[in-house]
Design a protein around this motif. Structure first.
Motif, PDB file in Angstrom:
ATOM      1  N   TYR A 151     -50.240  63.438 -91.342  1.00 44.10           N
ATOM      2  CA  TYR A 151     -51.034  64.647 -91.578  1.00 44.10           C
ATOM      3  C   TYR A 151     -50.650  65.259 -92.923  1.00 44.10           C
ATOM      4  N   ASP A 152     -51.611  65.323 -93.822  1.00 40.59           N
ATOM      5  CA  ASP A 152     -51.442  66.022 -95.099  1.00 40.59           C
ATOM      6  C   ASP A 152     -52.384  67.218 -95.041  1.00 40.59           C
ATOM      7  N   ILE A 153     -51.815  68.406 -94.816  1.00 45.16           N
ATOM      8  CA  ILE A 153     -52.603  69.583 -94.476  1.00 45.16           C
ATOM      9  C   ILE A 153     -52.436  70.671 -95.527  1.00 45.16           C
ATOM     10  N   HIS A 154     -53.562  71.191 -95.996  1.00 41.48           N
ATOM     11  CA  HIS A 154     -53.592  72.367 -96.871  1.00 41.48           C
ATOM     12  C   HIS A 154     -54.559  73.361 -96.230  1.00 41.48           C
ATOM     13  N   SER A 155     -54.037  74.511 -95.811  1.00 40.64           N
ATOM     14  CA  SER A 155     -54.881  75.478 -95.105  1.00 40.64           C
ATOM     15  C   SER A 155     -54.620  76.882 -95.627  1.00 40.64           C
ATOM     16  N   GLN A 156     -55.660  77.705 -95.638  1.00 41.27           N
ATOM     17  CA  GLN A 156     -55.535  79.077 -96.093  1.00 41.27           C
ATOM     18  C   GLN A 156     -55.106  80.017 -94.965  1.00 41.27           C
ATOM     19  N   GLN A 157     -55.091  79.521 -93.749  1.00 45.18           N
ATOM     20  CA  GLN A 157     -54.510  80.277 -92.647  1.00 45.18           C
ATOM     21  C   GLN A 157     -53.384  79.434 -92.034  1.00 45.18           C
ATOM     22  N   ASP A 158     -53.477  79.037 -90.767  1.00 50.84           N
ATOM     23  CA  ASP A 158     -52.404  78.253 -90.148  1.00 50.84           C
ATOM     24  C   ASP A 158     -52.677  76.751 -90.281  1.00 50.84           C
ATOM     25  N   GLY A 159     -51.589  75.979 -90.291  1.00 44.43           N
ATOM     26  CA  GLY A 159     -51.742  74.536 -90.238  1.00 44.43           C
ATOM     27  C   GLY A 159     -52.225  74.110 -88.866  1.00 44.43           C
ATOM     28  N   LEU A 160     -51.402  74.371 -87.848  1.00 43.32           N
ATOM     29  CA  LEU A 160     -51.768  74.167 -86.451  1.00 43.32           C
ATOM     30  C   LEU A 160     -51.751  75.527 -85.767  1.00 43.32           C
ATOM     31  N   HIS A 161     -52.821  75.841 -85.044  1.00 44.99           N
ATOM     32  CA  HIS A 161     -52.917  77.128 -84.357  1.00 44.99           C
ATOM     33  C   HIS A 161     -53.420  76.888 -82.947  1.00 44.99           C
ATOM     34  N   CYS A 162     -52.637  77.356 -81.958  1.00 42.36           N
ATOM     35  CA  CYS A 162     -53.052  77.205 -80.566  1.00 42.36           C
ATOM     36  C   CYS A 162     -52.695  78.455 -79.783  1.00 42.36           C
ATOM     37  N   GLU A 163     -53.659  78.947 -79.012  1.00 36.57           N
ATOM     38  CA  GLU A 163     -53.387  80.083 -78.149  1.00 36.57           C
ATOM     39  C   GLU A 163     -52.521  79.683 -76.956  1.00 36.57           C
ATOM     40  N   GLY A 164     -52.451  78.385 -76.675  1.00 39.55           N
ATOM     41  CA  GLY A 164     -51.586  77.858 -75.626  1.00 39.55           C
ATOM     42  C   GLY A 164     -50.402  77.113 -76.229  1.00 39.55           C
ATOM     43  N   ALA A 165     -50.058  75.972 -75.635  1.00 40.41           N
ATOM     44  CA  ALA A 165     -48.868  75.212 -76.020  1.00 40.41           C
ATOM     45  C   ALA A 165     -49.206  74.128 -77.040  1.00 40.41           C
ATOM     46  N   ILE A 166     -48.195  73.778 -77.830  1.00 40.34           N
ATOM     47  CA  ILE A 166     -48.287  72.666 -78.782  1.00 40.34           C
ATOM     48  C   ILE A 166     -47.136  71.719 -78.523  1.00 40.34           C
ATOM     49  N   MET A 167     -47.442  70.414 -78.416  1.00 41.95           N
ATOM     50  CA  MET A 167     -46.414  69.390 -78.283  1.00 41.95           C
ATOM     51  C   MET A 167     -46.632  68.347 -79.363  1.00 41.95           C
ATOM     52  N   ILE A 168     -45.566  68.070 -80.147  1.00 42.34           N
ATOM     53  CA  ILE A 168     -45.641  67.098 -81.235  1.00 42.34           C
ATOM     54  C   ILE A 168     -44.535  66.079 -81.034  1.00 42.34           C
ATOM     55  N   GLU A 169     -44.906  64.805 -81.012  1.00 45.96           N
ATOM     56  CA  GLU A 169     -43.912  63.755 -80.839  1.00 45.96           C
ATOM     57  C   GLU A 169     -43.528  63.154 -82.189  1.00 45.96           C
ATOM     58  N   SER A 170     -43.986  61.956 -82.515  1.00 45.25           N
ATOM     59  CA  SER A 170     -43.478  61.274 -83.709  1.00 45.25           C
ATOM     60  C   SER A 170     -44.410  61.388 -84.913  1.00 45.25           C
ATOM     61  N   ALA A 171     -45.153  62.451 -85.020  1.00 44.78           N
ATOM     62  CA  ALA A 171     -46.075  62.637 -86.134  1.00 44.78           C
ATOM     63  C   ALA A 171     -45.323  62.879 -87.444  1.00 44.78           C
ATOM     64  N   GLN A 172     -45.893  62.413 -88.542  1.00 44.33           N
ATOM     65  CA  GLN A 172     -45.386  62.681 -89.884  1.00 44.33           C
ATOM     66  C   GLN A 172     -46.283  63.744 -90.508  1.00 44.33           C
ATOM     67  N   MET A 173     -45.680  64.889 -90.868  1.00 48.57           N
ATOM     68  CA  MET A 173     -46.487  66.028 -91.248  1.00 48.57           C
ATOM     69  C   MET A 173     -46.050  66.626 -92.579  1.00 48.57           C
ATOM     70  N   ASN A 174     -47.038  66.896 -93.432  1.00 47.70           N
ATOM     71  CA  ASN A 174     -46.845  67.657 -94.657  1.00 47.70           C
ATOM     72  C   ASN A 174     -47.833  68.815 -94.603  1.00 47.70           C
ATOM     73  N   ILE A 175     -47.326  70.031 -94.377  1.00 49.14           N
ATOM     74  CA  ILE A 175     -48.194  71.188 -94.167  1.00 49.14           C
ATOM     75  C   ILE A 175     -47.948  72.224 -95.251  1.00 49.14           C
ATOM     76  N   ASP A 176     -49.013  72.573 -95.953  1.00 47.26           N
ATOM     77  CA  ASP A 176     -48.996  73.660 -96.931  1.00 47.26           C
ATOM     78  C   ASP A 176     -49.972  74.716 -96.424  1.00 47.26           C
ATOM     79  N   ALA A 177     -49.443  75.756 -95.763  1.00 46.35           N
ATOM     80  CA  ALA A 177     -50.276  76.765 -95.131  1.00 46.35           C
ATOM     81  C   ALA A 177     -49.988  78.135 -95.720  1.00 46.35           C
ATOM     82  N   GLN A 178     -51.045  78.936 -95.901  1.00 46.48           N
ATOM     83  CA  GLN A 178     -50.873  80.287 -96.423  1.00 46.48           C
ATOM     84  C   GLN A 178     -50.251  81.216 -95.379  1.00 46.48           C
ATOM     85  N   ASP A 179     -50.530  80.958 -94.102  1.00 45.97           N
ATOM     86  CA  ASP A 179     -49.922  81.745 -93.039  1.00 45.97           C
ATOM     87  C   ASP A 179     -48.795  80.927 -92.406  1.00 45.97           C
ATOM     88  N   GLN A 180     -48.933  80.515 -91.177  1.00 48.44           N
ATOM     89  CA  GLN A 180     -47.877  79.765 -90.515  1.00 48.44           C
ATOM     90  C   GLN A 180     -48.215  78.274 -90.458  1.00 48.44           C
TER      91      GLN A 180
END
Length: 194
Positions: A151-180
């Motif tokens: 995941y190569d993420i550029h977001s002006q708010q959140d990278g990942l946003h969930c009102e419930g739960a988030i589970m991440i296993e072996s993902a490779q992530m590059n997140i550039d987010a203005q918020d969280q």
């Protein structure tokens, strides 16, 4: 249904009974829509969208690029390039991604579902004016599950946003987010994510 070729300004509309599964295979498709979602599922049927091996598929919309009132399953061995003025991919129920390459540039959320976003694997290059992955609402908290993928993420708010739960296993992530980078209203569980 095997789709190929160019649709300069139009829409693919899918309507089927709720217990029906429809499969679209994109093989070097170029779709553009100036007003409506380029691909729209107007009921709660389950639709699978696959990219054929080594294909390059482009969807451009002044609305959502892909929209469903039901569940969307995306996979394949090709590339899907999305440019949208609203959400890139939206489902009122679930979005399940089991493979494929995705390049999404959206003016709202890149991938959005009300109930679940589940990614088993895939490659994602995302530019979003809101959240890259957005799940849930005040009425339905939702759940994001990332088993693997890059995941190569550029977001002006959140990278990942969930009102419930988030589970991440072996993902490779590059997140550039203005918020969280990752926001969960409920619970966040990381295992082997990088």
């Amino acid at each position: 249904y095997l789709l190929s070729g160019i649709l300069e300004d139009g829409q693919i509309t899918i309507s089927a009974p709720a217990d029906t599964t429809i499969r679209l295979v994109l093989n070097n498709v170029t779709l553009a829509s100036s007003t409506k979602p380029a691909i729209e599922v107007v009921d709660q049927s389950k639709v699978q969208i696959s990219t054929s091996s080594d294909s390059l598929n482009t969807i451009t919309s002044n609305n959502e690029a892909i929209s469903s009132h039901g569940t969307l399953v995306l996979n394949g061995q090709g590339t899907l390039v999305i440019t949208s003025q609203y959400d890139g991919i939206h489902a009122d129920q679930e979005i399940i991604i089991t493979g494929g390459n995705y390049q999404i540039d959206s003016q709202e959320n890149a991938i959005s579902a009300l109930e679940t976003i589940a990614v088993l694997t895939g490659s994602f290059d995302i530019n979003a004016s809101q959240d890259a992955l957005h799940c849930g609402s005040e009425e339905s908290p939702g759940y994001i599950y990332l088993q693997d993928g890059s995941y190569d993420i550029h977001s002006q708010q959140d990278g990942l946003h969930c009102e419930g739960a988030i589970m991440i296993e072996s993902a490779q992530m590059n997140i550039d987010a203005q918020d969280q980078s990752i926001y969960s209203q409920s619970n966040l569980e990381l295992t082997r994510a990088q």
